[in-house]
Design a protein around this motif. Structure first.
Motif, PDB file in Angstrom:
ATOM      1  N   PRO A 114       0.847  -1.194   0.000  1.00  0.00           N
ATOM      2  CA  PRO A 114       0.000   0.000   0.000  1.00  0.00           C
ATOM      3  C   PRO A 114       0.883   1.245   0.000  1.00  0.00           C
ATOM      4  N   ASN A 127      -5.520   2.882  -5.621  1.00  0.00           N
ATOM      5  CA  ASN A 127      -4.328   2.087  -5.309  1.00  0.00           C
ATOM      6  C   ASN A 127      -4.822   0.726  -4.824  1.00  0.00           C
ATOM      7  N   HIS A 129      -3.757  -2.999  -3.634  1.00  0.00           N
ATOM      8  CA  HIS A 129      -2.556  -3.568  -3.018  1.00  0.00           C
ATOM      9  C   HIS A 129      -2.902  -4.818  -2.233  1.00  0.00           C
ATOM     10  N   GLY A 138      -6.852   1.618   5.384  1.00  0.00           N
ATOM     11  CA  GLY A 138      -6.444   2.243   4.133  1.00  0.00           C
ATOM     12  C   GLY A 138      -6.827   3.703   4.049  1.00  0.00           C
ATOM     13  N   GLN A 142      -7.949   3.564  -1.645  1.00  0.00           N
ATOM     14  CA  GLN A 142      -6.908   2.550  -1.481  1.00  0.00           C
ATOM     15  C   GLN A 142      -7.596   1.273  -1.014  1.00  0.00           C
ATOM     16  N   ASP A 144      -7.275  -2.978  -0.271  1.00  0.00           N
ATOM     17  CA  ASP A 144      -6.552  -4.232  -0.067  1.00  0.00           C
ATOM     18  C   ASP A 144      -7.322  -5.319  -0.815  1.00  0.00           C
TER      19      ASP A 144
END
Length: 175
Positions: A114, A127, A129, A138, A142, A144
């Motif tokens: 991240p 993003n 990740h 996050g 963003q 996960d």
């Protein structure tokens, strides 16, 4: 063709069951469930971006067999546990440490790790990740994409953007 994202499968890594509280009796059961879950959603012509940590403690031939048994055209964005044998597997369509792509009009920045900041973050780029196994809060935009967050299977961009994002669900048993 549908595009999927995933990370941190850790195939063959028995320690992942305890460390990341994975609900499987054995490593073999974990690996079988994740492969079944993958193949239940990913078709042969679909594309999968695996954002690192594919396998750990597996011999190269066992990793190759596992990768061969997973549906889709598979890209690897390498993680900290992806050694030379993983990077050299013949089943990857591409191997890199970072990628940027646009999918359905959305700019995506892909990395195992991240980021605090990323290209286009102020222009609504996401993003995607892995690495944190759902244990890191996050930033906005963003996400996960790790299996520990997404029912031990790859997910689409539409699923990632849905309001119930990041809700860990019970593992789906292998058929």
């Amino acid at each position: 063709m549908t595009v999927f994202f995933t990370s941190d499968t850790h195939f063959g890594h028995g320690g992942a069951r305890g460390r990341f509280r994975r609900p499987f009796e054995t490593t073999a059961a974990m690996d079988a469930a994740m492969a079944a879950n993958w193949n239940a959603v990913v078709g042969p012509d679909d594309e999968v971006w695996h954002l690192g940590d594919f396998a750990l403690h597996l011999a190269a031939d066992a990793m190759a067999e596992r990768l061969r048994g997973l549906n889709g055209v598979k890209h690897l964005v390498a993680g900290n546990n992806d050694g030379p044998a993983t990077l050299a597997l013949p089943g990857w369509a591409s191997v890199r440490h970072y990628a940027e792509l646009t999918l359905d009009g959305t700019a995506l920045v892909l990395c195992h790790y991240p980021f605090r900041t990323w290209n286009g973050m102020h222009r609504k780029a996401l993003n995607l990740h892995g690495h944190s196994h759902g244990q890191l809060k996050g930033l906005p935009r963003q996400i996960d994409v790790g299996v520990d967050v997404w029912n031990f299977r790859p997910v689409t961009l539409a699923e990632l953007a849905a309001p119930r994002r990041r809700a860990r669900q019970a593992a789906t048993p292998a058929p």
